[in-house]
Design an enzyme around this catalytic site. Structure first.
Site, PDB file in Angstrom:
ATOM      1  N   SER A 613       0.813  -1.220   0.000  1.00  0.00           N
ATOM      2  CA  SER A 613       0.000   0.000   0.000  1.00  0.00           C
ATOM      3  C   SER A 613       0.846   1.269   0.000  1.00  0.00           C
ATOM      4  CB  SER A 613      -0.939   0.008   1.212  1.00  0.00           C
ATOM      5  OG  SER A 613      -0.210   0.051   2.424  1.00  0.00           O
ATOM      6  N   LYS A 656      -6.647   4.763   8.006  1.00  0.00           N
ATOM      7  CA  LYS A 656      -5.497   5.555   7.559  1.00  0.00           C
ATOM      8  C   LYS A 656      -5.852   7.041   7.486  1.00  0.00           C
ATOM      9  CE  LYS A 656      -3.469   1.773   4.850  1.00  0.00           C
ATOM     10  NZ  LYS A 656      -3.166   1.266   3.484  1.00  0.00           N
TER      11      LYS A 656
END
Length: 742
Positions: A613, A656
């Site tokens: 990611s 996040k």
């Protein structure tokens, strides 16, 4: 001396009274004769035992009495044979779905609401189904399989994340099995070989009666022997006084006492060991053998330090049942199958195939290892469970047994968010309150907040999480807060407090890490910096963290040419993503970096980096270093990157984004395909701007600091991107289609 239950077939006392032990009354013998009429053909009797001549029983003083004693216990069983067996609370497999829809729900007409149109003020108004199978939420396929498996007695293997209802389904399966088939298991002394105890089964509840009958017979026998011993000792003492040999009389009395005590110890062999007792069970047994060692799973025989001289415990009394025997005619549940020893898996496979398994001592240095019983029934239904990795270390033959005689089920992590499912989640809150019994019911607004949290934890748009164990933990923490305050009901405020108090270890570490980085100025949320980008990562499953990444390009010091050097305890997938990014950098910058070393550093990455990611973060940092263009430090980003420059979806975007907001970041770049998964808390919505992107060109457009040569750099990258992939629109930098998720 024979006390086997099988022998009384040929040892029944006749009408004339048979042989009588010195300690038994005629009345007792008559009762035994009457009760022993149905003793023939008892379960577990072997042909060899049945054919033994009655004359052998007369070889010892107590043989006939023992035969009558066993006949009495047989008669105890026979006397209750005519009793009707009560049904098992409607838990038969064929009727297991009768409880569905019992709860009468009232609707307010607005199914778009968080409760799916359920018109309630508190969870007190919600009826909770009585059967566990009807309490399972969101696993319709698994429920259907379990119903079929319970009806046909098939094995089941459930694979899925923890907390999705595997153990609950296993318990529900036990509820649906018929109780009428339950049995007690007894272990008897074997007079021919003490190390090979005999085994028999009787209907549930009869085992205790048989043991009590044997104990009573043994008590009477010992009582009469004690009286006889006293009479003999007194006679010896009187005789010693008469002949004036006192020492000889004392020695003789002591010998007589020891002899009778030895005979009393021998009486313990007459009482069978009730190995499995189902007399008090209202439902089929459920045994959880997760992580069980060999003895707990397969049965064991205790060690006996006194193995001679009549002081030892008879071998049949030292036999202990394993979980497979206790689960006879019920359910054996084993979670995390991969943690079960491979030898135990082989033994389990044998037990499944044969439906019986003899018990022996599991320690080879113990006296129990010399003992091995006859085969003990263990005709159970097995429910194996675990995560996806559980199948890797599972014995292939054991899995084949389960698959060949049962079903495999993949448990779901999320479910589509519909009004019907929302109503079930409201019922779930009511279920948790009733199970706990120590927390107050929830108000409507509190239930709505629980459902909102279920949406967030799903990390998918229009879905709800099915990790209900964790969600149930939030319900209990909120209820505890309300209980401590003495509140009549649990409110939304209590749920909000619970969300803060019930944070996972990863969330607490993440917050502490962010605070510490602020102290040491590791996270920069303003200005611009060349080769430095704020990446985003996830700790555990529910906590985001800002992870700064720095890149530097230097002339190669190796004769073999340039290298890509990444530090920060990268795992395999992360290392592969770095290699993919290096290919993108070469093509999207148009620069020859064969003679340059590209250094990539994940700052303070003590726990390591796993996953890809951070791909767009790495690419942005390296391109910034190559072109000497600063990156806006008020921007954070996450996203995977294909070798053609497409930004692909990643997990944990909600957590996040929240981590970036806590760190003071103004904008967060995420893959466009993840935009539907964003479910951030209300408090963060005004703190951060979310920017979805499709490819690396858009990432650079939003991340690089505005300056005179920025447009030229972007035009060059976009032009090169068009040469690589003609599907890219030179004006917008976007591809015509959506990238494939990975």
């Amino acid at each position: 001396m024979s006390d086997l239950p099988d022998e009384d077939t040929d040892q029944e006392p006749d009408d004339s009274g048979g042989s009588v032990d010195a300690g038994e009354s005629v009345e007792d013998v008559g009762v035994e004769e009457a009760l022993a009429e149905d003793s023939a053909g008892e379960p577990g009797a072997s042909e060899e035992d049945a054919e033994e001549p009655a004359a052998e029983a007369a070889e010892t003083e107590d043989a006939s009495a023992e035969a009558g004693e066993l006949g009495a216990t047989e008669a105890v069983e026979a006397s209750d044979d005519s009793e009707a067996v009560e049904p098992s609370d409607g838990s038969e497999a064929g009727d297991s779905d009768a409880g569905e829809g019992d709860a009468e729900e009232e609707f307010d007409g607005d199914e778009s609401g968080l409760l799916g149109g359920l018109d309630i003020e508190t969870t007190e108004e919600i009826d909770v189904p009585g059967d566990l199978i009807d309490q399972v939420i969101g696993q319709e396929h698994a429920v259907d399989i379990v119903r079929k498996a319970a009806k046909q007695k098939r094995h089941v293997m459930m694979i899925g994340s923890p907390g999705t209802g595997k153990s609950m389904l296993a318990k529900a399966m036990a509820e649906m099995l018929p109780r009428e088939q339950l049995e007690d298991t007894l272990v008897y002394h074997n007079p021919d070989d003490g190390n090979k105890p005999k085994v028999r089964t009787v209907p549930a509840g009869k085992g205790r009666e048989i043991v009590d009958a044997h104990k009573e017979e043994a008590r009477k026998r010992d009582q009469m022997r004690t009286i006889l011993m006293g009479v003999i000792i007194i006679a010896i003492i009187i005789y010693a006084f008469i002949v004036r040999r006192f020492l000889l009389g004392i020695i003789a009395g002591a010998l007589i006492f020891i002899a009778f005590r030895y005979l009393q110890n021998d009486s313990s062999t007459m009482v069978p060991n009730l190995l499995v007792d189902n007399g008090d069970d209202e439902r089929a047994p459920f045994r959880d053998a997760t992580g069980a060692h060999a003895g707990a799973l397969l049965g064991d025989v205790r060690h006996d330090p006194f193995q001679s001289g009549g002081l030892g415990t008879p071998s049949h009394d030292r036999v202990e049942a394993g979980a497979i025997h206790e689960a006879h005619n019920g359910v054996l549940f084993i979670d995390e199958m991969n943690t079960l020893d491979i030898r135990n898996q082989q033994s389990l496979m044998t037990a499944i195939q044969e439906g019986e398994y003899s018990i022996t001592g599991q320690s080879e240095r113990s006296s129990g290892a010399m003992v091995q019983t006859e085969s003990v029934p263990c005709n159970f239904v097995m429910v194996a469970a675990g995560n996806l990795d559980a199948m890797e270390n599972m014995h292939p033959a054991l899995r084949s047994r389960i698959k060949g005689y049962g079903y495999e089920v993949n448990m779901q992590d999320t479910i589509e968010d519909t009004p019907e499912i929302r109503r079930k989640y409201a019922r779930f809150v009511a279920q948790e309150v009733e199970k706990d019994e120590n927390i107050p019911h929830f108000l409507r607004e509190a239930v709505e907040e629980i459902i909102v949290e279920a949406q967030r934890r799903a990390q998918r748009k229009d879905h709800l999480t099915l990790k209900l164990r964790d969600l149930g933990g939030l319900v209990r923490v909120a209820g505890d807060i309300a209980h401590d305050e003495g509140a009549e009901y649990t409110t939304r405020e209590h749920v909000l407090q619970a969300k803060e108090r019930s944070r996972s270890i990863e969330q607490q570490l993440s917050d502490r890490f962010i605070d510490r980085k602020k102290e040491y100025d590791m996270t920069t949320a303003e200005g611009g910096a060349v080769g430095r980008v704020n990446g985003l990562a996830v700790m555990g499953e529910d906590s985001g963290i800002v992870k700064p990444i720095m890149a530097e390009v230097t002339p190669s010091q190796s004769e073999e040419g340039g290298r890509v050097i990444a530090t920060g305890k990268l795992q395999e997938i992360a290392e592969e993503s770095v290699q993919n990014v290096s290919a993108i950098i070469k093509k999207f910058t148009g620069k020859d970096i064969d003679q340059k070393d590209v250094h990539i550093q994940f700052l303070q990455s003590h726990e390591g980096v796993d996953g890809d990611s951070a791909s767009i973060s790495i690419a942005t940092a390296v391109i910034s270093a190559l072109e000497d263009v600063p990156i806006d430090q008020s921007v954070a980003m996450t996203g995977s990157l294909s070798v053609r420059g497409d930004v692909l979806p990643v997990g944990g975007v909600t957590h996040k984004i929240e981590a970036a907001a806590k760190a003071g970041v103004d904008r967060v770049i995420i893959p466009a395909s993840n935009e539907q998964d964003v479910m951030i808390e209300d408090e963060y919505e005004e703190m951060v701007e979310i920017q979805p992107v499709h490819n690396i060109s858009e990432v650079l457009d939003h991340a690089l600091v505005e300056r005179d040569d920025k447009e030229g750099i972007l035009d060059k990258i976009t032009s090169l991107a068009g040469e690589i992939d003609p599907g890219v629109d030179g004006g917008t930098g976007k591809k015509g289609g959506q990238p494939s998720p990975q």
